[in-house]
Design an enzyme around this catalytic site. Structure first.
Site, PDB file in Angstrom:
ATOM      1  N   GLU A   1       2.753   5.250  -4.041  1.00 42.81           N
ATOM      2  CA  GLU A   1       2.811   6.181  -5.200  1.00 42.81           C
ATOM      3  C   GLU A   1       4.098   6.998  -5.296  1.00 42.81           C
ATOM      4  O   GLU A   1       4.391   7.430  -6.421  1.00 42.81           O
ATOM      5  CB  GLU A   1       1.605   7.123  -5.137  1.00 42.81           C
ATOM      6  CG  GLU A   1       0.298   6.415  -5.395  1.00 42.81           C
ATOM      7  CD  GLU A   1      -0.105   5.406  -4.313  1.00 42.81           C
ATOM      8  OE1 GLU A   1       0.209   5.662  -3.139  1.00 42.81           O
ATOM      9  OE2 GLU A   1      -0.678   4.377  -4.663  1.00 42.81           O
TER      10      GLU A   1
ATOM     11  N   ASP B   1      -9.220   2.918  -3.041  1.00 44.49           N
ATOM     12  CA  ASP B   1     -10.219   3.347  -2.054  1.00 44.49           C
ATOM     13  C   ASP B   1     -11.494   3.853  -2.725  1.00 44.49           C
ATOM     14  O   ASP B   1     -11.726   5.053  -2.840  1.00 44.49           O
ATOM     15  CB  ASP B   1      -9.625   4.431  -1.147  1.00 44.49           C
ATOM     16  CG  ASP B   1      -8.495   3.882  -0.283  1.00 44.49           C
ATOM     17  OD1 ASP B   1      -8.306   2.650  -0.257  1.00 44.49           O
ATOM     18  OD2 ASP B   1      -7.803   4.687   0.362  1.00 44.49           O
TER      19      ASP B   1
ATOM     20  N   ASP C   1       0.835  -1.205   0.000  1.00 44.53           N
ATOM     21  CA  ASP C   1       0.000   0.000   0.000  1.00 44.53           C
ATOM     22  C   ASP C   1       0.873   1.260   0.000  1.00 44.53           C
ATOM     23  O   ASP C   1       2.078   1.211   0.230  1.00 44.53           O
ATOM     24  CB  ASP C   1      -0.912  -0.022   1.246  1.00 44.53           C
ATOM     25  CG  ASP C   1      -2.114   0.897   1.082  1.00 44.53           C
ATOM     26  OD1 ASP C   1      -2.451   1.266  -0.064  1.00 44.53           O
ATOM     27  OD2 ASP C   1      -2.740   1.243   2.108  1.00 44.53           O
TER      28      ASP C   1
END
Ligand SMILES: *[C@@H]1O[C@H](CO)[C@@H](O)[C@H](O)[C@H]1NC(C)=O
Ligand SMILES: *[C@@H]1O[C@H](CO)[C@@H](O)[C@H](O)[C@H]1NC(C)=O
Length: 994
Positions: A504, A672, A501
């Protein structure tokens, strides 16, 4: 209803002693005896996690302003912005050298530099290569890369492979042309049709150190797909700014989100002039890939595409197709790599949520699934399990190491699995507090594996645990350090795969905000977590006010009183006086923080909610140049780690930020989303886009992540996701619990859909094997399988699983029918209803209304298919011990074909495999078995759909008993368990029924 039985003659298919097959499923419990009631108590969950020392979080909260960037106006919205096309001079061509493999030339700036959004490059090299029978590449790069000017980042081949020319190739259907009147332009034409696929004629090439722009015309009504990652319909609309810049952004529509896929598919339909009753069109598809890592903005307008990047080179690949399937294969096999083969268990059902508080609760969740007879393959944990959100730890109070053995012994004994979330940032301990020491950091720091500021000091951002550092995958030891952490942690926590997770890579503040502040660590993120500080979730799906009127009314009054309480703190700023930061190029220097061209980034400033562009890698490369591959690189490192932990086994990874080629290591979830009906719909185009990107292992947070869900949405969604390769329910902290057993209707809908899914696992697994070996897709758009029907070009409310299963889900509340098309009927395609097994009577090219009450998902089998099945067990391990089955869905002509691939389900290089090819026709089904893998399961039910007439039913020429034929439905059913009791695939066989 007429049923006929056949003579009872035993036939033993294999020559040796029949083995006992020992099929037993544990799916006998009657879930209906439990009454599931919606839980509202869970709404009271708070983030004060029992036992977790969350009090530290009140010590210091990073101010929200730490994540405020400069006030920027994207160029496309800026009325003052100059259009580089209007002011830049373009290039003139010289020194052209041509041969059969392409050409090279020099491009020289054709006038005074315009320096629109960077410093113009005066001399460029053009290199055009016909690389293979299906591939052309146009490369334009600076001729003189000035070492004193570090402006040029040319993508290294060891980071992102570059397709190499084939040594020999046949005729390519693509033709490159160029001219330099009034300035250099080029075109790519499909030779066989004369169709111009790409042309920059009448536009200007702009090539500067921080800004490259080229523009191509597109036909009216073009069909473009891809350019991700984005929440958007499958077909890109004609007024879309497709920004490509990896962003931690929870699924805003039409904006740049986690992944970077600078690739598009272009499909063009032509009338054939044929009018014999069948389809009157044909289509040609090609693919375009820009091998460039920089922030990009691809602007689609009604008749053009404008491609802009903030640096690098033009390395533009064309794949000639001419079908979507060929384009996707060409893109994967030559450019980005084939997708990873998954372990068999990866296709079982996954349950996750943010808010599973301790080992006991996790065990209870697992047990409750079993009590309700809902298959659970894998339990997932979000950041709750960690010690203060630090990677490679366990919370000593709620997930104590003392609980590990009992939990994992039972889990693994039951054939179930565990996947933890692992974040990308690494906590930096408080140097003033010896008890805050954190070994993962210490080891990394000693090996120099963290990113730095331009001055060489450590770059310190902020993520969940507080101030953090970020692994540098370009440092000499970065990957090795990560692998080692994974190996060491596995000794404490025997996980089965990783969920990566925040890659980025996300950071909750601008720049190195932790510099000088680390003595305050651990600190709280600059925003309230869900459930914290009155941050209560009042949001429900559309239609909740109808299905749950009472709760809806109380939620809405609570929500408005909450709004009244907080509204005083909202400050309204005057927008009339807004001033924006605009920068201009400086000769010889780049402005990586605020490039003169402002792309339309969802976060605005490139440094917002991400590691800043000036963060620096060990090799001197700035994050500005490689931001879009940070997430790709952690997936590579994680893949290496899992190979080390599980030698010879296929790594299981689900990652958030991906780049072109990440599919060779990972699957992906949609990020999400929210518990809204429209996000359920968007899951389909997002999945289909990831089919094009070569990441078939895709699924979304079923029932929705953010917000509360309800039984209606969750029922529909649990059924829809059952036909996605990656099937996981996940929920945000403090929202209503949404495991499928929480409502009886959802439990029942889930059992129905899971029974189909688990029956089809051999089909799904075979599709993955094909994807892994050939680059074919798993989830498919209708347009790809039926390329002669232009009206399917935008269909993304239905999809196909492989070539043979059509899924037509309900995507809106409060309905009990759904409209869908049955593709191919104009050309004689036949569809069978999965449930009734009868032929669908539908007209070509029209929307058909299909019954779909809650709990029913319309599924259809394409005529001409043989589907391999296996009786579902509770887990995939149990399923794999059960009898096989087949559905033979005959085409209009009475034919069908299919395939089945079998191996041990886990090895990277299985020692044995089985490949079975099925062909049906003329009242016969032949199974051609090849390979050496030993599988002793019998063949159970064989169901043949669309049988018009029958005679004696025989297996390998010997009559068999027990066949049932229904003349009304035209279904022939056999149970071959007894006659194949030593194994269905011990040898090739022929079944005949005429
Ligand atoms: C294109 O999209 C922009 C941004 O959403 C909008 O302002 C504009 O009106 C649209 N133009 C057309 C022709 O639809
Ligand atoms: C686990 O969490 C649940 C829910 O908060 C709580 O009721 C229970 O006491 C906890 N159990 C342990 C052993 O911490």
């Amino acid at each position: 209803m007429a049923r006929s039985s056949f003579i009872r003659t035993a036939l033993i298919l294999c020559p040796f002693l029949a083995l006992t097959t020992g099929q037993n499923t544990s799916s006998s419990a009657d879930g209906s005896s439990h009454s599931a009631t919606p839980t509202t108590a869970d709404a009271e969950w708070s983030t004060t996690v029992a036992g977790t020392p969350t009090k530290f979080r009140s010590i210091f909260t990073i101010p929200a302003s730490a994540d405020d960037g400069a006030n920027l106006l994207p160029n496309i919205e800026d009325p003052k912005a100059v259009n580089a096309q209007d002011i830049c001079p373009g290039y003139k061509v010289s020194q052209v050298q041509e041969d059969e493999h392409g050409l090279t030339a020099v491009l020289t700036l054709a006038g005074k530099p315009c320096n629109a959004y960077g410093n113009d490059i005066k001399v460029l090299n053009l290199k055009v290569e016909y690389q293979a029978a299906n591939r052309l590449v146009i490369n334009i790069s600076p001729a003189n890369i000035d070492a004193s000017n570090s402006s040029w980042y040319i993508v290294p081949e060891d980071l992102i492979p570059r397709p190499k020319p084939d040594s020999t190739y046949g005729d390519i259907d693509l033709e490159f042309d160029w001219d330099d009147e009034p300035s250099f332009w080029f075109s790519v034409t499909r030779y066989s049709t004369g169709d111009v696929l790409f042309t920059t004629e009448d536009t200007t090439l702009v090539y500067e150190d921080q800004f490259i722009e080229f523009v191509s015309a597109l036909p009216e009504d073009y069909n473009l797909y891809g350019l991700g990652e984005r929440i958007h319909g499958l077909r890109l609309n004609h007024n879309l700014t497709a920004t490509i810049y990896a962003a931690d952004a929870g699924d805003p529509i039409d904006r740049n989100i986690y992944g970077s896929h600078p690739f598009y598919l272009d499909t063009r339909y032509f009338k054939t002039g044929y009018s014999g009753g069948g389809s009157e069109h044909e289509s040609y598809s090609h693919g375009v890939y820009l091998r460039n890592l920089h922030g990009q903005e691809v602007q689609l307008q009604p008749e053009s595409i404008t491609w802009r990047t903030l640096g690098g080179s033009i390395d533009l690949f064309f794949f000639d197709g001419p079908t979507q399937a060929e384009v996707t294969k060409q893109y994967q096999t030559s450019a980005i790599g084939l997708p990873a083969m998954q372990q068999y268990w990866g296709f079982g059902y996954h349950q996750c949520r943010w808010g599973y508080r301790n080992w006991t609760e996790l065990r209870e969740i697992i047990n409750t699934f079993r009590d309700f007879d809902i298959p659970l393959e894998t339990i997932w944990v979000d950041i709750d399990y960690m010690d203060q959100y630090r990677d490679f730890t366990l919370d000593p109070f709620t997930y104590p190491p003392s609980g590990v053995k009992e939990f994992f012994d039972k889990l693994h004994e039951d054939g179930q699995h565990f996947i933890p979330i692992v974040d990308s940032a690494i906590y930096i301990p408080n140097p003033n507090n010896a008890s805050d020491a954190y070994d993962t950091y210490t080891r990394g720091n000693e090996s120099g594996v963290f990113m730095t500021n331009p001055d060489g000091s450590q770059y310190i951002g902020a993520v969940w645990p507080g101030y953090t550092v970020f692994p540098d995958w370009m440092s000499a030891s970065g990957v090795q350090w990560w692998v080692n952490e994974m190996v060491e942690w596995y000794k404490e926590v025997p996980y089965d795969g990783f969920w990566i997770d925040m890659s980025e890579v996300s950071s909750f503040c601008i720049g190195s905000c932790g510099t000088g502040n680390v003595t305050m660590n651990p600190v709280h993120p600059p925003f309230a977590l869900p459930g914290e500080e009155g941050n209560v979730i009042y949001d429900y799906p559309e239609g909740f006010n109808i299905t749950n009127a009472t709760e809806a009314a109380s939620a809405s009054s609570a929500s408005s009183s909450q709004a009244a309480k907080t509204s005083t703190s909202v400050t309204v700023t005057s927008s009339t006086s807004t001033s924006y930061l605009r920068t201009i190029p400086t000769p010889g220097v780049r402005n990586v923080g605020h490039p003169p061209y402002v792309i339309s980034n969802v976060q605005g400033d490139l440094a917002v909610h991400a590691v800043s562009p000036n963060a620096t890698h060990a090799n001197g490369v700035q994050e500005y140049d490689v931001h879009n591959v940070w997430g790709h690189q952690i997936l590579n490192a994680t893949y290496q780690g899992l190979l080390k932990v599980f030698p010879g086994k296929r790594p299981f990874i689900i990652g958030r930020s991906t780049f072109a080629g990440s599919g060779k290591w990972t699957g992906h979830w949609g990020g999400d989303n929210a518990s809204k009906w429209y996000y359920m719909y968007f899951s389909i185009p997002q999945a289909l886009s990831f089919s094009l990107f070569g990441i078939p292992m895709f699924g979304v947070d079923t029932c929705g992540f953010n917000g509360n869900t309800d039984y209606e949405l969750c029922s529909r969604w649990m059924q829809l996701s059952a036909f996605f390769p990656f099937y996981r329910n996940h929920n945000v902290l403090s929202a209503l619990a949404q495991e499928p057993y929480r409502w009886e209707s959802v439990a029942s809908a889930t059992r129905t859909a899971m029974h189909i899914r688990y029956s089809l696992l051999p089909y799904m697994y075979t599709l993955f094997y094909k994807a892994h070996t050939t680059g074919s897709t798993v989830m498919r758009a209708l347009a790809w399988e039926f390329p002669n029907e232009p009206q399917l070009a935008g269909v993304d409310t239905q999809f196909l699983l492989g070539p043979s299963i059509l899924v037509t889900p309900v995507l809106e509340p409060q309905v009990d029918t759904v409209k869908g098309v049955f593709p191919g009927i104009i050309d004689g395609e036949v569809w069978y209803d999965w449930y009734t097994q009868e032929k669908v009577r539908a007209k070509a090219g029209v929307n058909t209304t299909i019954d779909a009450p809650l709990g029913h998902i319309p599924i259809f089998v394409r005529g001409g298919s043989v589907l391999p099945l296996q009786e579902p067990g509770y887990t995939t391990r149990e399923s794999r011990k059960n009898p096989w089955g087949l559905i033979v869905a005959l085409s209009e002509d009475g034919d069908a074909k299919g395939e089945l691939y079998i191996d041990d389900g886990e090895s990277l290089e299985p020692s044995g495999t089985l490949e079975i090819t099925f062909r049906a026709g003329d009242g016969k089904l032949k199974a051609d078995v090849k390979g050496s893998y030993k599988d002793a399961n019998a063949l159970g039910n064989v169901t043949i759909l669309g049988v018009d007439s029958i005679g004696k039913v025989k297996l390998n020429g010997k009559s068999i008993d027990g066949a049932e034929y229904d003349e009304d439905t035209r279904v022939l059913k056999l149970d071959l368990k007894d006659v194949t009791s030593c194994g269905a695939w011990q040898g090739s066989w022929t079944l005949s029924w005429e």
